[in-house]
Write a protein that holds these residues in place. Structure first.
Motif, short mmCIF file in Angstrom:
data_model
loop_
_atom_site.label_atom_id
_atom_site.label_comp_id
_atom_site.label_asym_id
_atom_site.label_seq_id
_atom_site.Cartn_x
_atom_site.Cartn_y
_atom_site.Cartn_z
N SER A 1 69.22 -61.67 107.11
CA SER A 1 68.08 -61.61 108.02
C SER A 1 68.29 -60.55 109.09
O SER A 1 69.42 -60.15 109.39
CB SER A 1 67.83 -62.96 108.67
N CYS A 2 67.20 -60.11 109.66
CA CYS A 2 67.22 -59.08 110.71
C CYS A 2 67.75 -59.68 112.00
O CYS A 2 67.43 -60.81 112.35
CB CYS A 2 65.81 -58.54 110.90
N ASP A 3 68.57 -58.92 112.73
CA ASP A 3 69.09 -59.43 114.00
C ASP A 3 68.43 -58.76 115.20
O ASP A 3 68.91 -58.89 116.34
CB ASP A 3 70.62 -59.27 114.07
N CYS B 1 57.76 -63.10 113.73
CA CYS B 1 58.43 -62.54 112.56
C CYS B 1 59.52 -63.51 112.11
O CYS B 1 60.27 -64.04 112.94
CB CYS B 1 59.04 -61.18 112.91
N ASP B 2 59.60 -63.75 110.80
CA ASP B 2 60.65 -64.63 110.28
C ASP B 2 61.93 -63.88 109.95
O ASP B 2 62.87 -64.45 109.39
CB ASP B 2 60.15 -65.39 109.05
N LYS B 3 61.96 -62.58 110.28
CA LYS B 3 63.15 -61.73 110.17
C LYS B 3 63.63 -61.52 108.73
O LYS B 3 64.81 -61.23 108.51
CB LYS B 3 64.29 -62.31 111.03
N THR B 4 62.73 -61.65 107.77
CA THR B 4 63.10 -61.37 106.39
C THR B 4 62.69 -59.95 106.01
O THR B 4 61.80 -59.35 106.62
CB THR B 4 62.43 -62.37 105.42
N TRP B 5 63.34 -59.43 104.97
CA TRP B 5 63.06 -58.08 104.49
C TRP B 5 61.62 -57.96 104.01
O TRP B 5 60.93 -56.98 104.30
CB TRP B 5 64.05 -57.74 103.38
N ARG B 6 61.13 -58.96 103.31
CA ARG B 6 59.78 -58.90 102.78
C ARG B 6 58.75 -58.84 103.89
O ARG B 6 57.81 -58.04 103.86
CB ARG B 6 59.51 -60.10 101.88
N THR B 7 58.90 -59.68 104.92
CA THR B 7 57.95 -59.69 106.03
C THR B 7 57.98 -58.36 106.78
O THR B 7 56.94 -57.81 107.13
CB THR B 7 58.28 -60.84 107.00
N GLU C 1 56.30 -55.73 104.27
CA GLU C 1 54.92 -55.93 103.84
C GLU C 1 53.97 -56.21 105.00
O GLU C 1 52.84 -55.73 105.01
CB GLU C 1 54.86 -57.06 102.82
N ARG C 2 54.39 -57.02 105.97
CA ARG C 2 53.49 -57.37 107.07
C ARG C 2 53.46 -56.29 108.14
O ARG C 2 52.40 -55.94 108.66
CB ARG C 2 53.89 -58.70 107.70
N PHE C 3 54.63 -55.75 108.47
CA PHE C 3 54.71 -54.80 109.57
C PHE C 3 54.94 -53.35 109.13
O PHE C 3 54.88 -52.44 109.96
CB PHE C 3 55.83 -55.21 110.53
N GLY C 4 55.20 -53.12 107.83
CA GLY C 4 55.44 -51.76 107.36
C GLY C 4 56.59 -51.10 108.09
O GLY C 4 56.56 -49.89 108.37
N ASN C 5 57.64 -51.87 108.38
CA ASN C 5 58.72 -51.40 109.24
C ASN C 5 60.08 -51.50 108.55
O ASN C 5 61.11 -51.67 109.19
CB ASN C 5 58.73 -52.23 110.55
N GLY C 6 60.08 -51.36 107.22
CA GLY C 6 61.30 -51.51 106.46
C GLY C 6 62.41 -50.56 106.87
O GLY C 6 63.59 -50.91 106.79
N ASP C 7 62.06 -49.36 107.33
CA ASP C 7 63.08 -48.39 107.73
C ASP C 7 63.90 -48.87 108.93
O ASP C 7 65.04 -48.43 109.12
CB ASP C 7 62.44 -47.05 108.07
N LEU D 1 41.13 -66.32 119.08
CA LEU D 1 42.09 -65.81 118.10
C LEU D 1 41.52 -65.86 116.68
O LEU D 1 42.27 -65.83 115.71
CB LEU D 1 43.38 -66.63 118.15
N GLU D 2 40.19 -65.89 116.56
CA GLU D 2 39.55 -66.03 115.26
C GLU D 2 39.81 -64.86 114.33
O GLU D 2 39.76 -64.99 113.10
CB GLU D 2 38.04 -66.21 115.44
N ALA D 3 40.11 -63.69 114.90
CA ALA D 3 40.30 -62.49 114.08
C ALA D 3 41.67 -62.44 113.42
O ALA D 3 41.91 -61.56 112.58
CB ALA D 3 40.10 -61.23 114.95
N PHE D 4 42.56 -63.35 113.76
CA PHE D 4 43.92 -63.32 113.24
C PHE D 4 44.10 -64.38 112.17
O PHE D 4 43.66 -65.52 112.32
CB PHE D 4 44.93 -63.54 114.37
N ALA D 5 44.77 -64.01 111.08
CA ALA D 5 44.99 -64.92 109.97
C ALA D 5 45.98 -66.02 110.34
O ALA D 5 46.77 -65.87 111.28
CB ALA D 5 45.50 -64.14 108.75
N SER D 6 45.92 -67.11 109.59
CA SER D 6 46.88 -68.20 109.80
C SER D 6 48.31 -67.68 109.68
O SER D 6 48.60 -66.79 108.87
CB SER D 6 46.65 -69.30 108.76
N ASP D 7 49.18 -68.21 110.48
CA ASP D 7 50.61 -67.91 110.48
C ASP D 7 50.95 -66.59 111.16
O ASP D 7 52.13 -66.24 111.28
CB ASP D 7 51.18 -67.92 109.06
#
Length: 296
Positions: free
Chosen positions: A150-152, A250-256, A259-265, A189-195
């Motif tokens: 996980s990300c630290d 953020c759940d600090k996983t590689w996938r999140t 895919e969610r933040f486009g911040n893999g680098d 907060l209606e414009a934001f998806a669940s979770d």
């Protein structure tokens, strides 16, 4: 070995001591408080050490080397000095504390017995108990990075690089219905998806908890309205109409991160680190033995 001031040494040698203990405490918000086990308030160095707090303390456990010294203090939850709301809000967490031995007839005759910070605090209906940790406690804290999947980094910090002040990662809402001290419904907060805000930070802007910060445990969207559950109950009651600001989590996983933040680098973990399943694996016949990487 401590060297006593001459005046304090003379007081001890006289056989009729007039000594008391004083505690100088600096909270997380830099508010300075003073307490004493004397039967009257004492004032020195611009600090009033209050006797009405009912402060008492155990003996100080000190040793040579880098062992963590400590003691325990107890006191009453009274008016503006020590109260349930401030303790629950975390204002005394890691507060700096200095314990002094003072001649109450001549407060200039004093010596520092102990310096450290407040650790674990337990609260009752009318009193509290706090663990006091010595300065060496800081040496027991982890330093540096951990080798983990996980990300630290924390979402939005300099190592992460995401600007969470933007509209995509930041929202404001107003409480419309209260379930309990940590669960409520909110508009705005209606414009934001669940979770989206799960594991994010919520800052109260109005109401009894104004200025307090709490982490979001669950964020859901039900019938066009946000449902939020906090990790811990708020110190004071949540009321309809209370306004707040909340940032994405953020759940600090590689996938999140990817895919969610486009911040893999900028991912600060080791997602392809072999686990126990890899350690216990063994050669076998069949497909997949082409020499390619195992994941990703």
């Amino acid at each position: 070995m401590k060297t006593l001031p001459p005046g304090l040494q003379e007081s001890l040698a006289s056989g009729a001591t007039t000594l008391c203990r004083c505690w100088k405490l600096v909270r997380a918000d830099e508010v300075l408080l003073g307490f004493t086990d004397h039967d009257e308030d004492l004032v020195f160095d611009g600090v009033t050490y209050r006797a009405a707090s009912g402060f008492t303390a155990s003996s100080i456990d000190q040793s040579l080397g880098l062992n963590v010294d400590g003691l325990e203090v107890q006191g009453a939850l009274v008016d503006d000095a020590l109260n349930e709301d401030d303790l629950a809000a975390g204002l005394f967490d890691n507060a700096r504390i200095t314990v002094l031995l003072v001649d109450w007839r001549k407060p200039d005759n004093r010596i520092i017995l102990f310096a450290g910070s407040i650790g674990e605090v337990s609260r009752g209906e009318v009193q509290f108990s706090a663990e006091i940790r010595g300065l060496a406690h800081a040496l027991n804290q982890p330093r540096g990075r951990l080798f983990q999947r996980s990300c630290d980094a924390d979402l939005g910090d300099t190592r992460c690089g995401i600007d969470i002040s933007g509209g995509a990662y930041h929202g404001t809402g107003t409480v419309t219905q209260v379930s309990d001290s940590r669960s409520f419904r909110a508009s705005g907060l209606e414009a934001f998806a669940s979770d989206w805000f799960s594991r994010g930070r919520l800052i109260w802007e109005t109401g009894a908890n104004a200025g307090s910060v709490m982490e979001v445990k669950v964020h859901d969207l039900v019938s066009g309205e946000a449902v939020i559950e906090l990790w811990e109950p708020m110190a004071k009651g949540i009321a309809t109409g209370d306004a707040f600001a909340v940032t994405a989590g953020c759940d600090k996983t590689w996938r999140t991160c990817r895919e969610r933040f486009g911040n893999g680098d900028n991912f600060r973990g080791f997602p392809f680190m072999p686990g126990n399943d890899w350690v216990t694996s063994y050669p076998n016949k069949g497909e997949g033995n082409d020499g390619n990487k195992l994941s990703g």
